[in-house]
Design an enzyme around this catalytic site. Structure first.
Site, PDB file in Angstrom:
ATOM      1  N   LYS A  21      41.164  33.024  10.344  1.00 51.62           N
ATOM      2  CA  LYS A  21      40.412  32.192   9.407  1.00 51.62           C
ATOM      3  C   LYS A  21      39.487  33.051   8.554  1.00 51.62           C
ATOM      4  O   LYS A  21      39.401  32.886   7.327  1.00 51.62           O
ATOM      5  CB  LYS A  21      39.582  31.149  10.163  1.00 51.62           C
ATOM      6  N   ASN A  22      38.789  33.991   9.184  1.00 54.47           N
ATOM      7  CA  ASN A  22      37.794  34.784   8.469  1.00 54.47           C
ATOM      8  C   ASN A  22      38.416  35.773   7.485  1.00 54.47           C
ATOM      9  O   ASN A  22      37.714  36.335   6.646  1.00 54.47           O
ATOM     10  CB  ASN A  22      36.905  35.532   9.471  1.00 54.47           C
ATOM     11  N   CYS A  28      27.824  26.084   9.546  1.00 49.79           N
ATOM     12  CA  CYS A  28      27.291  25.931  10.899  1.00 49.79           C
ATOM     13  C   CYS A  28      25.779  26.104  10.936  1.00 49.79           C
ATOM     14  O   CYS A  28      25.211  26.922  10.207  1.00 49.79           O
ATOM     15  CB  CYS A  28      27.903  26.977  11.832  1.00 49.79           C
ATOM     16  N   ARG A  73      20.670  32.191   7.399  1.00 46.08           N
ATOM     17  CA  ARG A  73      21.716  32.916   6.662  1.00 46.08           C
ATOM     18  C   ARG A  73      21.528  32.829   5.150  1.00 46.08           C
ATOM     19  O   ARG A  73      22.343  32.254   4.429  1.00 46.08           O
ATOM     20  CB  ARG A  73      23.095  32.397   7.069  1.00 46.08           C
ATOM     21  N   PRO A  74      20.434  33.395   4.623  1.00 42.37           N
ATOM     22  CA  PRO A  74      20.176  33.319   3.184  1.00 42.37           C
ATOM     23  C   PRO A  74      21.214  34.078   2.376  1.00 42.37           C
ATOM     24  O   PRO A  74      21.927  34.938   2.903  1.00 42.37           O
ATOM     25  CB  PRO A  74      18.792  33.969   3.047  1.00 42.37           C
ATOM     26  N   VAL A  75      21.278  33.749   1.075  1.00 44.16           N
ATOM     27  CA  VAL A  75      22.270  34.385   0.202  1.00 44.16           C
ATOM     28  C   VAL A  75      21.657  35.499  -0.636  1.00 44.16           C
ATOM     29  O   VAL A  75      22.257  35.942  -1.608  1.00 44.16           O
ATOM     30  CB  VAL A  75      22.934  33.330  -0.723  1.00 44.16           C
ATOM     31  N   LEU A 105      21.426  38.677  -0.198  1.00 41.74           N
ATOM     32  CA  LEU A 105      22.249  39.879  -0.316  1.00 41.74           C
ATOM     33  C   LEU A 105      23.383  39.678  -1.313  1.00 41.74           C
ATOM     34  O   LEU A 105      23.731  40.598  -2.067  1.00 41.74           O
ATOM     35  CB  LEU A 105      22.817  40.270   1.045  1.00 41.74           C
ATOM     36  N   LYS A 135      21.145  45.393   4.556  1.00 40.41           N
ATOM     37  CA  LYS A 135      21.614  44.911   5.845  1.00 40.41           C
ATOM     38  C   LYS A 135      23.104  44.644   5.713  1.00 40.41           C
ATOM     39  O   LYS A 135      23.567  44.168   4.680  1.00 40.41           O
ATOM     40  CB  LYS A 135      20.874  43.623   6.226  1.00 40.41           C
ATOM     41  N   VAL A 136      23.862  44.953   6.760  1.00 44.56           N
ATOM     42  CA  VAL A 136      25.306  44.731   6.710  1.00 44.56           C
ATOM     43  C   VAL A 136      25.595  43.238   6.627  1.00 44.56           C
ATOM     44  O   VAL A 136      25.071  42.438   7.401  1.00 44.56           O
ATOM     45  CB  VAL A 136      25.998  45.319   7.955  1.00 44.56           C
ATOM     46  N   SER A 137      26.424  42.851   5.663  1.00 40.75           N
ATOM     47  CA  SER A 137      26.810  41.450   5.481  1.00 40.75           C
ATOM     48  C   SER A 137      28.279  41.384   5.116  1.00 40.75           C
ATOM     49  O   SER A 137      28.701  41.924   4.086  1.00 40.75           O
ATOM     50  CB  SER A 137      25.978  40.796   4.377  1.00 40.75           C
ATOM     51  N   VAL A 138      29.064  40.719   5.965  1.00 47.39           N
ATOM     52  CA  VAL A 138      30.495  40.589   5.684  1.00 47.39           C
ATOM     53  C   VAL A 138      30.718  39.755   4.425  1.00 47.39           C
ATOM     54  O   VAL A 138      31.459  40.144   3.519  1.00 47.39           O
ATOM     55  CB  VAL A 138      31.229  39.958   6.886  1.00 47.39           C
ATOM     56  N   ASP A 144      30.759  36.448  16.899  1.00 49.28           N
ATOM     57  CA  ASP A 144      31.613  35.270  17.018  1.00 49.28           C
ATOM     58  C   ASP A 144      32.277  35.145  18.394  1.00 49.28           C
ATOM     59  O   ASP A 144      32.959  34.157  18.657  1.00 49.28           O
ATOM     60  CB  ASP A 144      32.696  35.284  15.931  1.00 49.28           C
ATOM     61  N   ARG A 164      37.692  23.491  12.911  1.00 49.92           N
ATOM     62  CA  ARG A 164      37.373  24.400  11.805  1.00 49.92           C
ATOM     63  C   ARG A 164      37.947  25.793  12.036  1.00 49.92           C
ATOM     64  O   ARG A 164      38.203  26.525  11.075  1.00 49.92           O
ATOM     65  CB  ARG A 164      35.856  24.504  11.614  1.00 49.92           C
TER      66      ARG A 164
END
Length: 430
Positions: A22-23, A126, A131-133, A135, A172-175, A317, A409
């Site tokens: 899914k990801n 979720c 989890r701000p945006v 970045l 910061k690392v963010s996928v 996860d 989901r």
């Protein structure tokens, strides 16, 4: 509302086909906005999040055709989906669509890159932290985007002539932010260098697909990704990689219940840290020609401490699933969550099954018990919900998991896959 009923106590034996990730599928689907040609994705899982994103992409003008086949119970229900966006008909992603799934916010990158403008609602998803945006937006601003917040929407525009390549370091690392900046930079003028980029396999999969579409990308899978902007992208055909979170989840289910299961169509390289941790806990894991074999016979589960980290560390996860496993270990273990600040909501539900867990900030202390007992429990988010299923498989008696729409989901045909291996699991409706 559907619930899942589990009668615990059965070992798992057999084969479980692992679905497409899914990801990985979600950003790949969003990449279809970058070209007027057809992008064909194979091995797309049939999940609620995928269906929701199909609706969102349709709102922007993406035409979709789906070909799926189900030859037997042993076959994974993978789908091949064709995405064609000849013209982007709407650069607005409305609240009523975006609020249902956080990843849909990622359309902001391709819309900006291709059309020079986007109006995208702030995201939902979720309830596992804020989890701000920030970045995402900082990265796009580095490419020259002009952004403003208006009534819950991000209004974004590119400078005349389009986005401009830049050197940007994520604090910061963010996928998700890496996905967005990677897609946006493919059509930017000049060279973009992304430092402290996410290294997850899903990022590498997106880069492979974009490269097949004509993008010039190097360094995916390392901390530094370089993108040489191109004028346009073409169509391509790409196969979604196996779901490493589903792989780890079923491996933990086997470790929890005991048994012998082959996880078909997956790859050890996608989650080596988690597999090594499971081996420490007492599971035997070996690679086979078709995937991974997971075995646990007889011995008590051993306590192991983990700390969640970006790839290649232990995945956040899989944290809830591993905590469920540790509830029946032979000692005390500790789980430290470093990615999300509110990802211990499953603790109280596991306690209803007899787990002994205490919290101190972002650390959970789990004192293993010899037996869990079935009880009614409630899912609070996607990964927490499957941790309750894992616990229920090993619990004495019956466990009822409510709010299973969370499961839908991210886990394709979960009840069927477990039932085929000897579990007693069924979906019931009120």
């Amino acid at each position: 509302m559907d619930r899942i009923r589990i009668s615990g106590g059965n070992e798992l034996h057999g084969t479980i086909p692992i679905s497409g990730a899914k990801n990985a599928a979600l950003p790949l689907m969003i990449a279809s906005l970058l070209t007027s040609d057809t992008l064909t994705l194979e091995n797309v899982p049939h999940l609620a999040d995928v269906e929701q994103l199909l609706r969102i992409l349709g709102n922007h003008g993406v035409d979709v055709s789906v070909n799926g086949r189900r030859e037997s119970q042993a076959e994974s229900y993978s789908r091949t989906i064709n995405f064609t966006c000849r013209t982007i008909v709407d650069t607005t992603a409305p609240y009523e669509l975006v609020s249902k799934m956080r990843a849909s916010f990622w359309v902001i990158g391709p819309l900006l890159a291709r059309e020079g403008k986007a109006r995208v609602s702030l995201p939902g998803g979720c309830a596992i932290g804020t989890r701000p945006v920030d970045l995402f937006l900082d990265g796009l601003q580095a490419l020259g985007a002009i952004l403003e917040v208006d009534a819950g929407y991000i209004n974004a525009s590119a400078p005349k002539g389009g986005l401009i390549g830049a050197h940007y370091t994520f604090p910061k690392v963010s996928v998700g932010a890496t996905h967005v900046m990677l897609m946006a930079a493919t059509l930017a003028r000049g060279t973009t260098v992304i430092d402290n980029a996410a290294r997850e396999p899903e990022v590498v999969d997106l880069a492979k697909c974009l490269t097949a579409m004509g993008a010039k990308i190097s360094g995916a899978g390392t901390r530094t990704i370089t993108i040489e902007g191109v004028a346009s992208l073409s169509g391509a055909r790409h196969r979604v990689l196996p779901d490493r979170i589903e792989t780890g989840t079923y491996a933990m289910a086997v470790a929890m219940t005991g048994g012998d299961v082959v996880l078909e169509g997956t790859q050890a390289s996608l989650l080596e840290n988690a597999l090594d941790t499971l081996r420490l806990a007492g599971a035997e894991i070996t690679e086979t020609e078709s995937g991974l074999r997971v075995v646990r016979n007889g011995n008590r589960i051993q306590p192991v401490d983990i700390v969640t980290e970006p790839f290649p560390g232990f995945p956040t996860d899989l944290q809830a699933q591993f905590m469920a496993l540790m509830t029946m270990s032979s000692g005390v273990s500790h789980v430290t969550e470093t990615i999300f600040e509110n990802r211990f909501m499953h603790v109280q539900e596991l306690a209803r099954l007899g787990a002994k867990i205490s919290l101190s900030g972002q650390m959970a202390r789990i004192e293993g018990v010899s037996q869990l007992k079935g009880a009614p429990v409630m899912a609070t988010d996607l990964r927490a919900s499957v941790s309750l299923v894992i616990a229920g498989l090993a619990a004495e008696g019956e466990t009822i998991v409510s709010r299973v729409y969370h499961l839908d989901r991210g886990f394709e045909r979960l009840e069927e896959k477990l039932t085929r291996c000897g579990a007693i699991v069924e979906r019931v409706s009120d």
